[in-house]
Design a protein around this motif. Structure first.
Motif, PDB file in Angstrom:
ATOM      1  N   LEU A 108      48.313  36.607  43.346  1.00 37.36           N
ATOM      2  CA  LEU A 108      47.378  35.948  42.555  1.00 37.36           C
ATOM      3  C   LEU A 108      47.381  35.909  41.057  1.00 37.36           C
ATOM      4  N   PRO A 109      47.491  36.902  40.421  1.00 34.40           N
ATOM      5  CA  PRO A 109      47.183  37.153  38.876  1.00 34.40           C
ATOM      6  C   PRO A 109      48.565  36.734  38.377  1.00 34.40           C
ATOM      7  N   PHE A 110      49.749  36.703  39.084  1.00 34.96           N
ATOM      8  CA  PHE A 110      51.038  36.498  38.716  1.00 34.96           C
ATOM      9  C   PHE A 110      51.782  35.281  38.730  1.00 34.96           C
TER      10      PHE A 110
ATOM     11  N   TRP B 260      41.236  40.202  39.718  1.00 41.03           N
ATOM     12  CA  TRP B 260      41.810  41.496  39.780  1.00 41.03           C
ATOM     13  C   TRP B 260      41.199  42.354  40.894  1.00 41.03           C
ATOM     14  N   VAL B 261      40.127  42.124  41.329  1.00 43.80           N
ATOM     15  CA  VAL B 261      39.616  42.742  42.565  1.00 43.80           C
ATOM     16  C   VAL B 261      40.226  42.252  43.732  1.00 43.80           C
ATOM     17  N   LEU B 262      40.472  40.811  43.807  1.00 47.46           N
ATOM     18  CA  LEU B 262      41.195  40.380  44.931  1.00 47.46           C
ATOM     19  C   LEU B 262      42.782  40.816  45.169  1.00 47.46           C
TER      20      LEU B 262
ATOM     21  N   TRP C 231      34.491  36.705  33.700  1.00 48.52           N
ATOM     22  CA  TRP C 231      33.646  37.075  35.228  1.00 48.52           C
ATOM     23  C   TRP C 231      34.923  36.617  36.277  1.00 48.52           C
ATOM     24  N   ARG C 232      35.604  35.497  36.072  1.00 47.11           N
ATOM     25  CA  ARG C 232      36.347  35.081  37.061  1.00 47.11           C
ATOM     26  C   ARG C 232      37.760  36.126  37.176  1.00 47.11           C
ATOM     27  N   ALA C 233      38.050  36.439  36.056  1.00 44.58           N
ATOM     28  CA  ALA C 233      39.419  37.387  35.682  1.00 44.58           C
ATOM     29  C   ALA C 233      38.816  38.533  36.320  1.00 44.58           C
ATOM     30  N   ARG C 234      37.662  39.211  36.336  1.00 44.32           N
ATOM     31  CA  ARG C 234      37.547  40.459  37.010  1.00 44.32           C
ATOM     32  C   ARG C 234      37.599  40.277  38.408  1.00 44.32           C
TER      33      ARG C 234
END
Length: 384
Positions: free
Chosen positions: A41-43, A126-128, A120-123
């Motif tokens: 997801l983050p990449f 990274w939880v996902l 908020w969404r970025a945190r």
């Protein structure tokens, strides 16, 4: 005649050993791409709408996919109670870390888009990632420790003593197996995202997925070489009684390097499992490079299946070997529930598994197709 005697005890034990494998495969193939998608997801998604596309590619199905893990845990508890007791007590902290990830994942899915602030969404993104990476890594590390033997022993009254520690699980070979698990599910997640997304997301996915597929091939092959050349395996040296009592202490076991490969020599057809693990990874790599979506997801699923099946093929009939008292190792023939219990569970399974499979197939049929960015914007009240 009592009904459960229609199926012999040894056959029931084999059936349940196979069914546990089927449930683990179903979890790895279905929830595996969920976990891999979370890691990616983050990449692969750079903007908020791209991240929402990635999340919504698995959002409608991830809960149903986890059913296979619940079924697997329940089946182990009922069919192999000694395995459940040793694994869930010896790997307690590792299991807790997995549960933290699996518990936080639905929270992240539900709360991520409740507020529009980018921080908020970025945190939650990274939880996902954490919820995908940590369980995937630990599953592989646990399997690596199982292949080496777990430090437990049994008293004469079947009381279990675990002499290991959490950090003892993080040995080099187990960590290597953890990396195989991560690379394998990242490859599988990339195959899923190529199937469900398009544009920039799909392009980034193809690159990272190709790297993961090659890493899966190399790391899995390297782990196999180490297992053959340096890691002690186990063999039963006494007479095997397939219908004997569930008392592991009634046998004798020998451990030596390369013992896990004896089954391949005795039954050459079992070599199909590691071959599929390697060929499936190459097929996934080719499919990603050639943009062949169906071929890629099928090849990835074949690789996942082959890698997992190769562990079962090499270890049979062992389920959980003991590194400090090999005689206490749990096998298919001496650690199951009673004849009647296995039969009742088989009847229940024969009724409900087809229902679950039919419903799952219908869900994937209904949700077939790409996740579109414009549809996410238009359905902002319903999409994640």
């Amino acid at each position: 005649m009592i009904l459960h005697t229609l199926i012999d005890y040894d056959i029931l034990r084999l059936i349940w050993w196979s069914l546990i494998g089927v449930l683990l495969l179903a979890f790895a193939i279905t929830d595996g791409f969920d976990l891999g998608t979370g890691i990616l997801l983050p990449f692969v998604a750079k903007t908020d709408i791209e991240r929402r596309v990635v999340i919504n590619s698995v959002g409608p199905v991830w809960e149903g996919n986890q059913v296979w893990l619940i079924l697997g845990g329940g089946a182990i508890f009922a069919a192999w109670p000694q395995l459940y007791a040793v694994a869930f007590s010896g790997f307690y902290l590792a299991m807790f870390a997995i549960l933290v990830g699996l518990i936080l994942r639905p929270v992240a899915f539900k709360f991520r888009s409740k507020r529009e602030e980018p921080e908020w969404r970025a945190r939650w993104d990274w939880v996902l990632f954490f919820c995908g990476f940590v369980p995937t890594l630990i599953f592989g590390v646990a399997l690596g420790n199982v292949l080496q033997g777990v430090p437990f022993r049994l008293s004469s009254d079947m009381h279990i003593f675990y002499d290991g520690s959490f950090f003892g699980l993080l040995n080099p070979f187990a960590v290597l197996c953890g990396l195989v698990s991560v690379a394998m599910l990242v490859m599988h997640g990339a195959a899923w995202l190529q199937l469900k997304t398009e544009g920039a997301i799909a392009e980034r996915t193809r690159f990272l997925g190709s790297v993961a597929a090659l890493a899966t091939f190399v790391l899995y092959a390297f782990a196999g070489v180490l297992l053959w050349a340096y890691i002690d395996g186990y063999r039963i040296t006494s007479v095997i009684n397939p219908i004997g009592p569930s008392n592991p202490l009634l046998k004798t076991v020998d451990g030596h390097v390369g013992a896990w490969f004896v089954n391949y020599a005795a039954q050459p057809w079992t070599l199909a499992a590691p071959a599929l693990g390697l060929l499936g990874a190459i097929g996934a790599w080719l499919g990603l490079r050639m943009r062949r979506e169906i071929f890629t997801i099928l090849s990835s699923a074949v690789s996942v299946s082959g890698i997992i099946l190769s562990v079962g093929a090499s270890m049979f009939p062992f389920i959980l070997p003991s590194s400090i008292d090999p005689r206490a190792s749990l096998t298919v023939w001496d650690s199951s529930s009673s004849h009647l219990t296995l039969f009742i569970m088989l009847v229940v399974t024969a009724v409900f598994i087809p229902i679950i499979e039919a419903y799952t197939t219908w869900v994937y049929h209904v949700l077939w197709g790409k996740v579109d960015e414009q549809a996410i914007r238009d359905e902002s009240g319903h999409a994640y």
